[in-house]
Design an enzyme around this catalytic site. Structure first.
Site, PDB file in Angstrom:
ATOM      1  N   MET A   1      -4.491  -6.479  -7.056  1.00 18.00           N
ATOM      2  CA  MET A   1      -4.005  -7.547  -7.934  1.00 18.00           C
ATOM      3  C   MET A   1      -5.093  -8.332  -8.663  1.00 18.00           C
ATOM      4  SD  MET A   1      -0.851  -7.125  -7.894  1.00 18.00           S
ATOM      5  CE  MET A   1      -0.249  -8.586  -8.751  1.00 18.00           C
TER       6      MET A   1
ATOM      7  N   ASP B   1      -3.938  -3.454 -18.699  1.00 21.98           N
ATOM      8  CA  ASP B   1      -3.017  -2.308 -18.782  1.00 21.98           C
ATOM      9  C   ASP B   1      -3.068  -1.613 -20.152  1.00 21.98           C
ATOM     10  OD1 ASP B   1      -2.124  -2.886 -16.172  1.00 21.98           O
ATOM     11  OD2 ASP B   1      -0.690  -4.341 -16.922  1.00 21.98           O
TER      12      ASP B   1
ATOM     13  N   HIS C   1       1.115   1.313 -13.250  1.00 24.29           N
ATOM     14  CA  HIS C   1       1.812   0.129 -13.737  1.00 24.29           C
ATOM     15  C   HIS C   1       3.318   0.423 -13.761  1.00 24.29           C
ATOM     16  CE1 HIS C   1       2.398  -3.597 -15.849  1.00 24.29           C
ATOM     17  NE2 HIS C   1       3.205  -2.972 -16.675  1.00 24.29           N
TER      18      HIS C   1
ATOM     19  N   ARG D   1     -15.778 -14.245 -10.398  1.00 20.50           N
ATOM     20  CA  ARG D   1     -15.260 -12.883 -10.364  1.00 20.50           C
ATOM     21  C   ARG D   1     -16.374 -11.853 -10.578  1.00 20.50           C
ATOM     22  NH1 ARG D   1     -12.314  -9.965 -13.943  1.00 20.50           N
ATOM     23  NH2 ARG D   1     -12.985 -11.417 -15.534  1.00 20.50           N
TER      24      ARG D   1
ATOM     25  N   GLY E   1       0.782  -1.236   0.000  1.00 20.88           N
ATOM     26  CA  GLY E   1       0.000   0.000   0.000  1.00 20.88           C
ATOM     27  C   GLY E   1       0.808   1.276   0.000  1.00 20.88           C
TER      28      GLY E   1
ATOM     29  N   ASP F   1      -9.463   0.222 -18.741  1.00 21.34           N
ATOM     30  CA  ASP F   1     -10.522  -0.268 -19.637  1.00 21.34           C
ATOM     31  C   ASP F   1     -10.551  -1.790 -19.531  1.00 21.34           C
ATOM     32  OD1 ASP F   1      -8.423  -1.192 -21.138  1.00 21.34           O
ATOM     33  OD2 ASP F   1      -8.735   0.186 -22.832  1.00 21.34           O
ATOM     34  N   GLU F   2     -11.203  -2.447 -20.498  1.00 26.63           N
ATOM     35  CA  GLU F   2     -11.420  -3.887 -20.367  1.00 26.63           C
ATOM     36  C   GLU F   2     -10.146  -4.709 -20.605  1.00 26.63           C
ATOM     37  OE1 GLU F   2     -13.578  -1.788 -21.542  1.00 26.63           O
ATOM     38  OE2 GLU F   2     -15.479  -2.287 -20.557  1.00 26.63           O
ATOM     39  N   GLY F   3      -9.111  -4.119 -21.177  1.00 26.12           N
ATOM     40  CA  GLY F   3      -7.880  -4.870 -21.432  1.00 26.12           C
ATOM     41  C   GLY F   3      -6.971  -4.886 -20.208  1.00 26.12           C
TER      42      GLY F   3
ATOM     43  N   ASN G   1      -5.106   3.371 -12.552  1.00 33.41           N
ATOM     44  CA  ASN G   1      -4.182   2.311 -12.140  1.00 33.41           C
ATOM     45  C   ASN G   1      -2.761   2.799 -12.351  1.00 33.41           C
ATOM     46  OD1 ASN G   1      -3.354  -0.396 -11.412  1.00 33.41           O
ATOM     47  ND2 ASN G   1      -2.911  -0.749 -13.575  1.00 33.41           N
TER      48      ASN G   1
HETATM   49  C1  GRF Z   1       3.572  -1.063  -7.510  1.00 36.11           C
HETATM   50  O1  GRF Z   1       4.824  -1.362  -8.052  1.00 36.11           O
HETATM   51  C2  GRF Z   1       2.577  -0.799  -8.609  1.00 36.11           C
HETATM   52  O2  GRF Z   1       3.151  -0.245  -9.743  1.00 36.11           O
HETATM   53  C3  GRF Z   1       2.066  -2.179  -8.937  1.00 36.11           C
HETATM   54  O3  GRF Z   1       2.011  -2.837  -7.699  1.00 36.11           O
HETATM   55  C4  GRF Z   1       2.941  -2.251  -6.796  1.00 36.11           C
HETATM   56  C5  GRF Z   1       2.152  -1.845  -5.594  1.00 36.11           C
HETATM   57  O4  GRF Z   1       2.949  -1.359  -4.551  1.00 36.11           O
HETATM   58  N1  GRF Z   1       0.794  -2.075  -9.625  1.00 36.11           N
HETATM   59  P1  GRF Z   1       2.259  -0.715  -3.290  1.00 36.11           P
HETATM   60  O5  GRF Z   1       1.289  -1.730  -2.704  1.00 36.11           O
HETATM   61  O6  GRF Z   1       1.572   0.553  -3.717  1.00 36.11           O
HETATM   62  O7  GRF Z   1       3.387  -0.438  -2.332  1.00 36.11           O
END
Ligand code: GRF
Length: 213
Positions: A93, A148, A112, A68, A15, A144-146, A110
């Site tokens: 996740m 990333d 990435h 899901r 987090g 979106d639906e994909g 999000n």
């Molecule tokens: C980060 O590297 C983010 O880019 C990826 O998951 C990780 C999350 O880290 N999606 P945190 O839980 O915010 O410390």
């Protein structure tokens, strides 16, 4: 400026991005309020931080056999009375359901840990090292639906060093994430992001919705 935005924060672990955004809110830099912190993992470390700051938390574990779609319908129902403007995926996740994405269309952000569209999916830092790129980084995008694939809001570049291993590269990318994600949330909360097809325009000041195409 318009009223503050109500943010639902979704986490699965440490987090640290959530904390960086929360600190931006606390400092008054982000015109928003985190109204709930949702985790799919009861043991997520980020939940302890949330509780210690007096934030509302909610854990939704995906039960064995549960689909899901039903899982995300359940979360949507629980968010219904919170008047959420923005969903922030900070290391969450699970892949969202199509219904959930439709419910919060253009309102889910999000982060990435790569320069999309390179290295989507899991282990992005390891993918970058294995490929041998000299620069990687991080990307904040709408969902979106994909996987990333949504419109890109902001990116930051991080050089790959000869001596890098996954953990050293990940640490330097994470520093940039903690700068970039709060900034993207701030821009959203100030109504300064305009999605035009795949492009996200960043306006200098609040957009007057009457002037949008
Ligand atoms: C980060 O590297 C983010 O880019 C990826 O998951 C990780 C999350 O880290 N999606 P945190 O839980 O915010 O410390």
């Amino acid at each position: 400026m318009a009223d503050h935005k109500r943010i639902a924060m979704f986490i699965s672990g440490r987090g640290s991005n959530f904390m960086a955004i929360h600190q931006g809110v606390e400092r008054g830099e982000i015109n928003g309020r985190i109204v709930t912190v949702v985790s799919d993992q009861p043991e997520a470390a980020g939940l302890d931080y949330a509780r210690s700051r007096g934030l509302e938390t909610a854990v939704f574990s995906l039960g064995g056999g549960e689909k899901r779609i039903a899982y995300f319908d359940h979360i949507t129902a629980n968010l219904a009375d919170k008047d959420v403007h923005l969903v922030v995926l900070a290391g969450f996740m699970k892949v969202l359901s199509a219904n959930f994405i439709a419910r919060y269309r253009n309102r889910i952000l999000n982060i990435h840990p790569a320069l999309l569209p390179s290295f989507p999916g899991t282990d992005a830092q390891a993918q970058a090292l294995a490929y041998g790129v000299k620069y990687t980084g991080c990307t904040v995008h709408f969902v979106d639906e994909g996987v990333d694939t949504g419109p890109i809001v902001l990116q930051a570049v991080v050089p790959v060093l000869d001596q890098d291993e996954v953990h050293t590269l990940s640490e330097r990318i994470l520093e940039q994430e903690h700068r970039l994600f709060p900034l993207a949330v701030k821009l959203f909360c100030e109504d300064r992001l305009e999605i035009r097809g795949r492009r996200v325009l960043v306006h200098a000041s609040e957009i007057n919705p009457a002037r949008l195409p």
